[in-house]
Design a protein around this motif. Structure first.
Motif, mmCIF file in Angstrom:
data_model
loop_
_atom_site.group_PDB
_atom_site.id
_atom_site.type_symbol
_atom_site.label_atom_id
_atom_site.label_comp_id
_atom_site.label_asym_id
_atom_site.label_seq_id
_atom_site.Cartn_x
_atom_site.Cartn_y
_atom_site.Cartn_z
ATOM 1 N N THR A 168 0.818 -1.223 0.000
ATOM 2 C CA THR A 168 0.000 0.000 0.000
ATOM 3 C C THR A 168 0.848 1.269 0.000
ATOM 4 N N PRO A 169 1.894 1.399 0.844
ATOM 5 C CA PRO A 169 2.738 2.600 0.747
ATOM 6 C C PRO A 169 3.405 2.757 -0.611
ATOM 7 N N ILE A 170 3.865 1.658 -1.216
ATOM 8 C CA ILE A 170 4.503 1.750 -2.532
ATOM 9 C C ILE A 170 3.496 2.222 -3.575
ATOM 10 N N GLU A 171 2.284 1.672 -3.542
ATOM 11 C CA GLU A 171 1.253 2.115 -4.480
ATOM 12 C C GLU A 171 0.877 3.573 -4.234
ATOM 13 N N THR A 174 3.570 5.693 -5.695
ATOM 14 C CA THR A 174 3.428 5.674 -7.157
ATOM 15 C C THR A 174 2.263 6.559 -7.592
ATOM 16 N N GLY A 175 1.169 6.524 -6.840
ATOM 17 C CA GLY A 175 0.044 7.404 -7.153
ATOM 18 C C GLY A 175 0.403 8.868 -7.024
ATOM 19 N N TRP A 176 1.231 9.203 -6.023
ATOM 20 C CA TRP A 176 1.679 10.597 -5.872
ATOM 21 C C TRP A 176 2.533 11.012 -7.067
ATOM 22 N N LEU A 177 3.452 10.137 -7.504
ATOM 23 C CA LEU A 177 4.272 10.454 -8.671
ATOM 24 C C LEU A 177 3.401 10.637 -9.911
ATOM 25 N N LEU A 178 2.444 9.724 -10.107
ATOM 26 C CA LEU A 178 1.578 9.813 -11.284
ATOM 27 C C LEU A 178 0.749 11.088 -11.254
ATOM 28 N N GLU A 238 -5.569 5.542 -4.328
ATOM 29 C CA GLU A 238 -6.902 5.697 -4.913
ATOM 30 C C GLU A 238 -6.814 6.240 -6.342
ATOM 31 N N VAL A 239 -5.729 6.962 -6.643
ATOM 32 C CA VAL A 239 -5.542 7.466 -8.004
ATOM 33 C C VAL A 239 -5.367 6.315 -8.977
ATOM 34 N N LEU A 240 -4.761 5.205 -8.516
ATOM 35 C CA LEU A 240 -4.511 4.053 -9.378
ATOM 36 C C LEU A 240 -5.715 3.124 -9.473
#
Length: 386
Positions: A168-171, A174-178, A238-240
């Motif tokens: 979950t932290p990795i996702e 990744t959502g923050w980067l995206l 949630e962005v992903l």
């Protein structure tokens, strides 16, 4: 069902912990374990001793205790010697990590100065820092382990276990980067992400915080798009996995509607002209500019370019009345304000004596019908139809 889920969760956690333990143990043995030459020498000495020793006799308890103590002492001395042999490597590793920290900090300061207020500056700086730390950590681990193949196996196991444990932290990162590069929402935007609806207050590496807004679709104290005063934080993953609805990013205006029911006996054409005039007087001037901007955006996207620059009215049939819908364009943050003003003006105007008999309001209706003894409708209670 809950005990089964708990058992699965515990089994999954045990598997992750086992992977991490195995990987860390192998990496520790690579660092402080005996060298291959020492193992070969020890094996030769053992073989020599075995060929010269007579058949073993039964050992006494005192002899067993002495041999166990000697074995423990040899093990402790071996670990101590391995740690002493690893001190030069540890020194190089600490120096590598210190240099990596200095390079990462310097590159971050340099990028912030070069990129300035660029919207994607934070994401770019984070990616550069991650690359620097990955390179420095890889060099440090390779120096510490010595054997590249065993090091890759240990690091691979650790990385696999951490990727499962920190999914979950990795996702979320990744959502923050995206979101940083794609710009799905920024601070100040009015968004709906999954079940969360509100104004974006803060965006961190792992989470986003919004001021909650009320909505007719959500139970709560506020039933319209106005702040409730509560802060909601949700993970950036949630962005992903969810749907992001942004009401104010490229075009801060939205279409809204006001439903006015009238009786079927009303003068429908007269009612349409009156309601259109009221809406145009209230919203016509404020709607013209945004409508042209909206039309420009649609033309650039090769979509429908016909956008009304003033309110419009539409008619739809209900069970026993007619619905007149007023459609207009307003700012997303002022929907309730303009809808309330328009509803007030419509109600005040419809109650004027000049419209009596031409626009009839919809009121609750009740119809009583008498049936004769034969089950057919009749006008007189208890009468028999001939």
């Amino acid at each position: 069902m809950a005990p089964v889920q708990q058992a699965r969760f515990r089994l999954r956690a045990f598997r992750k912990a086992s992977l991490i333990a195995v990987a860390l143990t192998s990496l520790l043995l690579l660092v402080v374990g005996p060298t291959e030459e020492a193992l070969a020498q020890d094996a030769g000495v053992t073989a020599t001793e075995d060929t010269s020793v007579e058949p073993k006799r039964q050992l006494q308890p005192e002899e067993v205790a002495r041999e166990a103590g000697a074995e423990a002492q040899r093990t402790a001395l071996g670990l101590r010697q391995g740690l002493l042999n690893a001190l030069p490597k540890l020194t190089v590793v600490l120096g590598t990590l210190l240099l990596t920290w200095l390079v990462a900090r310097g590159s971050r300061a340099l990028l912030h100065r070069v990129l300035g207020r660029w919207a994607r500056a934070d994401a770019s700086t984070a990616l550069v820092s991650i690359c620097v730390w990955l390179l420095g950590t890889g060099i440090a681990v390779s120096v510490l382990a010595g054997d590249l193949r065993a090091m890759l196996g240990s690091v691979g196991l650790v990385g696999l276990a951490l990727s499962w444990a920190l999914q979950t932290p990795i996702e979320s990162f990744t959502g923050w980067l995206l979101n940083s590069f794609q710009g799905y929402y920024r601070v100040g935007d009015r968004v709906q992400v999954g079940d969360v609806f509100g104004d974006v207050y803060a965006i961190d590496f792992l989470s986003t915080t919004v001021w909650e807004l009320g909505s007719p679709e959500r139970p709560g104290a506020v039933h319209a798009e106005q702040p409730t005063g509560r802060l909601i934080t949700f993970p950036n993953n949630e962005v992903l996995t969810g749907t992001v609805v942004n009401l104010t990013r490229d075009f801060p205006y939205v279409w809204d509607e006001l439903l006015v029911p009238v009786a079927n006996e009303s003068d429908l054409r007269y009612a349409l002209e009156l309601l259109l005039r009221l809406a145009t007087e209230l919203l016509g001037e404020d709607m013209a500019g945004p409508a042209r901007q909206y039309e420009t955006l649609l033309r650039e996207a090769r979509l429908e370019t016909s956008v009304a620059d003033k309110p419009e009215v539409y008619v739809s049939l209900a069970d026993s009345w007619t619905n007149v819908t007023i459609r207009y364009l307003v700012h997303a943050r002022q929907r309730r304000k303009w809808k309330s003003l328009l509803a007030e003006r419509v109600m005040v105007e419809l109650n004027q004596p000049a419209h009596a008999g031409r626009i009839i309001p919809v009121l609750p209706r009740q119809q009583v019908q008498f049936l004769g003894v034969d089950g057919r409708p009749t006008d007189v209670p208890g009468s028999r139809r001939e």
